[in-house]
Scaffold this motif. Structure first.
Motif, PDB file in Angstrom:
ATOM      1  N   LYS A  84     -75.859 -20.341   7.551  1.00 35.95           N
ATOM      2  CA  LYS A  84     -74.441 -20.333   7.149  1.00 35.95           C
ATOM      3  C   LYS A  84     -73.746 -19.010   7.437  1.00 35.95           C
ATOM      4  O   LYS A  84     -72.510 -18.940   7.475  1.00 35.95           O
ATOM      5  N   ILE A  85     -74.502 -17.957   7.627  1.00 38.82           N
ATOM      6  CA  ILE A  85     -73.880 -16.644   7.846  1.00 38.82           C
ATOM      7  C   ILE A  85     -72.979 -16.637   9.076  1.00 38.82           C
ATOM      8  O   ILE A  85     -72.046 -15.838   9.158  1.00 38.82           O
ATOM      9  N   LEU A  86     -73.212 -17.522  10.022  1.00 40.57           N
ATOM     10  CA  LEU A  86     -72.334 -17.613  11.195  1.00 40.57           C
ATOM     11  C   LEU A  86     -71.891 -19.057  11.413  1.00 40.57           C
ATOM     12  O   LEU A  86     -72.701 -19.978  11.315  1.00 40.57           O
ATOM     13  N   HIS A  87     -70.607 -19.210  11.734  1.00 43.87           N
ATOM     14  CA  HIS A  87     -70.080 -20.531  12.102  1.00 43.87           C
ATOM     15  C   HIS A  87     -70.890 -21.062  13.301  1.00 43.87           C
ATOM     16  O   HIS A  87     -71.231 -20.296  14.212  1.00 43.87           O
ATOM     17  N   PRO A  88     -71.201 -22.368  13.321  1.00 45.73           N
ATOM     18  CA  PRO A  88     -72.099 -22.909  14.343  1.00 45.73           C
ATOM     19  C   PRO A  88     -71.734 -22.563  15.787  1.00 45.73           C
ATOM     20  O   PRO A  88     -72.615 -22.391  16.619  1.00 45.73           O
TER      21      PRO A  88
ATOM     22  N   SER B 119     -87.854 -10.227  19.821  1.00 44.73           N
ATOM     23  CA  SER B 119     -88.813 -11.231  19.346  1.00 44.73           C
ATOM     24  C   SER B 119     -90.164 -11.139  20.066  1.00 44.73           C
ATOM     25  O   SER B 119     -91.197 -11.307  19.443  1.00 44.73           O
ATOM     26  N   ASP B 120     -90.150 -10.859  21.368  1.00 39.27           N
ATOM     27  CA  ASP B 120     -91.347 -10.620  22.157  1.00 39.27           C
ATOM     28  C   ASP B 120     -92.639 -11.301  21.671  1.00 39.27           C
ATOM     29  O   ASP B 120     -93.498 -10.675  21.041  1.00 39.27           O
ATOM     30  N   GLY B 121     -92.724 -12.575  21.934  1.00 43.78           N
ATOM     31  CA  GLY B 121     -93.924 -13.329  21.577  1.00 43.78           C
ATOM     32  C   GLY B 121     -93.986 -13.758  20.114  1.00 43.78           C
ATOM     33  O   GLY B 121     -94.942 -14.397  19.693  1.00 43.78           O
ATOM     34  N   LYS B 122     -92.963 -13.400  19.334  1.00 42.77           N
ATOM     35  CA  LYS B 122     -93.031 -13.698  17.890  1.00 42.77           C
ATOM     36  C   LYS B 122     -91.975 -14.720  17.462  1.00 42.77           C
ATOM     37  O   LYS B 122     -90.977 -14.933  18.137  1.00 42.77           O
ATOM     38  N   ILE B 123     -92.203 -15.297  16.296  1.00 44.60           N
ATOM     39  CA  ILE B 123     -91.181 -16.137  15.672  1.00 44.60           C
ATOM     40  C   ILE B 123     -90.279 -15.194  14.878  1.00 44.60           C
ATOM     41  O   ILE B 123     -90.781 -14.325  14.160  1.00 44.60           O
ATOM     42  N   VAL B 124     -88.939 -15.311  15.023  1.00 40.20           N
ATOM     43  CA  VAL B 124     -88.066 -14.361  14.330  1.00 40.20           C
ATOM     44  C   VAL B 124     -87.360 -14.934  13.112  1.00 40.20           C
ATOM     45  O   VAL B 124     -87.088 -14.212  12.154  1.00 40.20           O
ATOM     46  N   ALA B 125     -87.029 -16.221  13.144  1.00 42.39           N
ATOM     47  CA  ALA B 125     -86.263 -16.756  12.010  1.00 42.39           C
ATOM     48  C   ALA B 125     -86.327 -18.273  11.945  1.00 42.39           C
ATOM     49  O   ALA B 125     -86.687 -18.950  12.912  1.00 42.39           O
ATOM     50  N   ILE B 126     -85.936 -18.759  10.764  1.00 43.34           N
ATOM     51  CA  ILE B 126     -85.946 -20.201  10.488  1.00 43.34           C
ATOM     52  C   ILE B 126     -84.593 -20.561   9.874  1.00 43.34           C
ATOM     53  O   ILE B 126     -84.059 -19.790   9.070  1.00 43.34           O
ATOM     54  N   ALA B 127     -84.049 -21.707  10.247  1.00 45.47           N
ATOM     55  CA  ALA B 127     -82.793 -22.159   9.626  1.00 45.47           C
ATOM     56  C   ALA B 127     -82.872 -23.667   9.425  1.00 45.47           C
ATOM     57  O   ALA B 127     -83.754 -24.328   9.992  1.00 45.47           O
ATOM     58  N   ALA B 128     -81.969 -24.200   8.629  1.00 44.85           N
ATOM     59  CA  ALA B 128     -81.998 -25.645   8.378  1.00 44.85           C
ATOM     60  C   ALA B 128     -80.595 -26.222   8.363  1.00 44.85           C
ATOM     61  O   ALA B 128     -79.654 -25.601   7.883  1.00 44.85           O
TER      62      ALA B 128
END
Ligand code: ADP
Ligand code: ASP
Ligand code: MG
Length: 439
Positions: free
Chosen positions: A256-260, A294-303
Motif C-alpha cells: 500500500k505504500i505506493l499506488h499500484p 537483491s543479488d540472488g536474494k529475496i527482498v520483499a513480499i506483498a499481498a
C-alpha cells in the motif's frame, strides 16, 4: 528540480502541516514541486458523502458534509494565527463546503461524485499555500486540473501533460516553490476525474517524469519500503534499495505504500524515487532506481486481496493452437486485466481483480469448456533476484506454505517475481510463514 509528495497523514493535522516547510527547505534543489494528498480521512468521508448523494439520501449526506466542515473549522483555527490567514482559511473552507452542500439541489451522477472526491486535495493544497503566505514564504498554487489528464483508455496523456505543465513552468520561470493537488485530474471528456485511491503517488511520479525531475520523493508515515506488509507481519524492515521493476511488482501486488501504477512513469523516464518518513526525516528511507541490491536474494513480499481465479477446462486445448488467444480476447473485450496465469495441457487458470463483467466473461468462456470460479483469494507476491542462475527460492517458498491450500503458483514470468494464490483467510498466515522462513 525535485518533486516532493506528502501523503494524508503528513498533512493530517495543522501541527503536521506546519512541519512540511522545514522538510522542503532541507532538500537542496533549485525548484520544488510539492504534491499534497487530502488531509487523512477526508477522501473516505467524501466517498461516504458521494455514496449517500448517489443513493438519494440527501439528509445523511448533508449531515456528513457538516461534520466534515466542523473538522476543517478546527483545522483552520489551529493552522493560522493572523487575521488575514484566518480569513483566507475560513473563506476557502466556506467555498468548498457550500459547493458540497449545494449538490443536494441538483441531479447527482458519477460526474458529481468525482467532483466531491476532488475537494480533499483542493482544500489541503490551498490551506498549505495560505499557511506559507502567512509565514511570508512565496509559493505558486498550480491547479492539477489544468495539466493532469487521462486519455480515452484511462491512461496518462503524457503528451498533453508535458506540453501543458512545461508551458506553465516556463510562465513561472523565476518561481521556485510550487504546490499542486495529488490524485485529481481530468478525463478525455474534460470532466473532473481521479487516479484511484492512493493516486497522489501516481501524480508525483507523472509530474516527475514529464518534467524530468532529478528525484521524486514520497513522504509518508513509515521509514521506507518494508520487506513485508507491516499491517500484517511484525518485525518487518525498511529496504535501502529497490529496482524500478521490483518496486513496480510489489506496488502492483498490494504494497500500500505506493499506488499500484506509480512506479511506471518514473521508470519510463528513469527518475529515481525515494520513499521517506515525515516523522523521521533523517532516516535513510528507500531508493528506487535502475539498480538493485537483491543479488540472488529475496527482498520483499506483498499481498493483494480481492482476487478471483477462473479455471477453463477444455479437452479441445490439447495440442491446439490459438486457444489461449481466444481466451485472452474475451478479457480484452471487457477491458479486464489478467494478473496471474498458469496452464496445463487441458486447462488454464487465471486471475482477475475486477469483477463487474464476471458474469458475461464466464458466459463467453463457457463456449470453450467447463469454467470454475473461485472468489476471495489473495495473491502473495515474493520479489527478489530469481534469475535462472539462482536456485532454491521456489523450494523455500513452497516449504514455507506447505500447510496452506495453495490454488496457483506462478514462477518464471519475470526474473524477479514468484506469486502464489491462496484463499484470503490464509493471507496473514502465509505472509508470516514466508517472512519467518525467508528473513
Ligand atoms: P500516505 O497517506 O502517505 O500515502 P499510505 O497509507 O498510502 O500513506 O501508505 C503508507 C502505509 O502503507 C504504511 O503506513 C503501511 O502501513 C502501509 N504498507 C503496506 N505495505 C507496506 C510496505 N511493504 N512497506 C511500507 N509500508 C507498507
Ligand atoms: N486522497 C486520496 C486517497 O485518500 C489520494 C491519496 O491520498 O493518495 O485515496
Ligand atoms: Mg498512499
Amino acid at each position: 528540480m525535485k518533486v516532493l509528495k506528502f501523503g494524508g497523514t503528513s498533512v493530517g493535522s495543522p501541527e503536521r502541516m506546519k512541519k512540511l516547510f522545514s522538510i522542503i527547505e532541507s532538500q537542496p534543489s533549485e525548484k520544488h514541486i510539492i504534491v499534497l494528498s487530502a488531509v487523512s480521512g477526508t477522501t473516505n468521508s467524501l466517498e461516504q458523502i458521494a455514496k449517500n448523494y448517489l443513493k438519494g439520501d440527501k439528509e445523511l449526506a448533508i449531515t456528513q458534509v457538516q461534520n466534515l466542515y466542523e473538522k476543517y473549522q478546527v483545522f483552520v483555527s489551529e493552522l493560522f494565527v493572523s487575521v488575514e490567514g484566518l480569513n483566507d482559511g475560513q473563506n476557502l473552507i466556506d467555498h468548498h463546503f457550500k459547493l458540497l452542500e449545494g449538490l443536494a439541489n441538483d441531479l447527482f451522477t458519477q460526474v458529481e461524485e468525482r467532483i466531491v472526491l476532488a475537494q480533499g486535495e483542493l482544500l489541503s493544497t490551498a490551506l498549505f499555500h495560505y499557511y506559507l503566505k502567512e509565514q511570508a514564504i512565496s509559493s505558486v498554487l498550480l491547479p492539477a486540473l489544468d495539466f493532469m489528464r487521462l486519455d480515452a483508455d484511462q491512461e496518462p496523456d503524457y503528451e498533453y501533460m508535458t506540453s501543458k505543465l512545461g508551458g506553465i513552468m516556463k510562465q513561472y520561470s523565476s518561481d521556485t516553490l510550487f504546490i499542486t493537488q495529488g490524485y485529481i485530474c481530468r478525463n478525455n471528456f474534460g470532466e473532473v476525474d481521479n487516479l484511484r485511491r492512493g493516486g497522489s503517488d501516481y501524480t508525483a511520479s507523472l509530474i516527475g517524469a514529464v518534467l524530468l525531475a532529478d528525484e521524486i520523493q514520497i513522504w509518508t508515515d513509515i521509514d521506507g519500503f518494508h520487506n513485508n506488509d507491516p499491517r500484517c507481519v511484525s518485525n518487518t524492515k525498511a529496504i535501502e534499495q529497490l529496482s524500478f521493476d521490483e518496486a513496480a511488482e510489489l506496488a502492483y501486488f498490494g504494497a500500500k505504500i505506493l499506488h499500484p501504477q506509480s512506479v511506471f512513469p518514473a521508470k519510463k523516464f528513469n527518475v529515481p524515487v525515494r520513499l521517506l518518513d515525515t516523522l523521521l526525516p533523517d532516516a535513510k528511507g528507500t531508493l528506487i532506481s535502475e539498480s538493485t541490491q537483491s543479488d540472488g536474494k529475496i527482498v520483499a513480499i506483498a499481498a493483494k486481496d480481492g482476487i478471483t481465479a477462473i479455471r477453463i477446462h477444455s479437452s479441445r486445448m490439447l495440442l491446439a493452437y490459438g486457444f489461449l488467444r481466444r481466451v485472452f480476447e474475451v478479457f480484452e473485450r471487457y477491458k479486464v486485466p489478467i494478473d496471474m496465469i498458469t496452464t496445463s495441457e487441458v486447462a488454464v487458470s487465471l486471475t482477475i481483480d475486477e469483477t463487474i463483467h464476471l458474469e458475461e466473461i464466464v458466459r463467453e468462456l463457457e463456449h470453450f469448456g467447463n469454467v470454475d470460479v473461485d472468489s476471495n483469494h489473495s495473491i502473495i507476491c515474493v520479489v527478489g533476484d530469481f534469475k535462472t542462475k539462482t536456485h532454491g527460492h521456489a523450494t523455500i517458498v513452497t516449504e514455507a506454505v506447505k500447510h496452506i491450500p495453495v490454488r496457483m503458483i506462478s514462477y518464471g514470468g519475470s526474473e524477479h517475481n514468484l506469486s502464489i494464490l491462496v484463499p484470503e483467510q490464509h493471507k496473514i498466515e502465509t505472509l508470516r510463514s514466508l517472512h519467518n522462513r525467508i528473513f
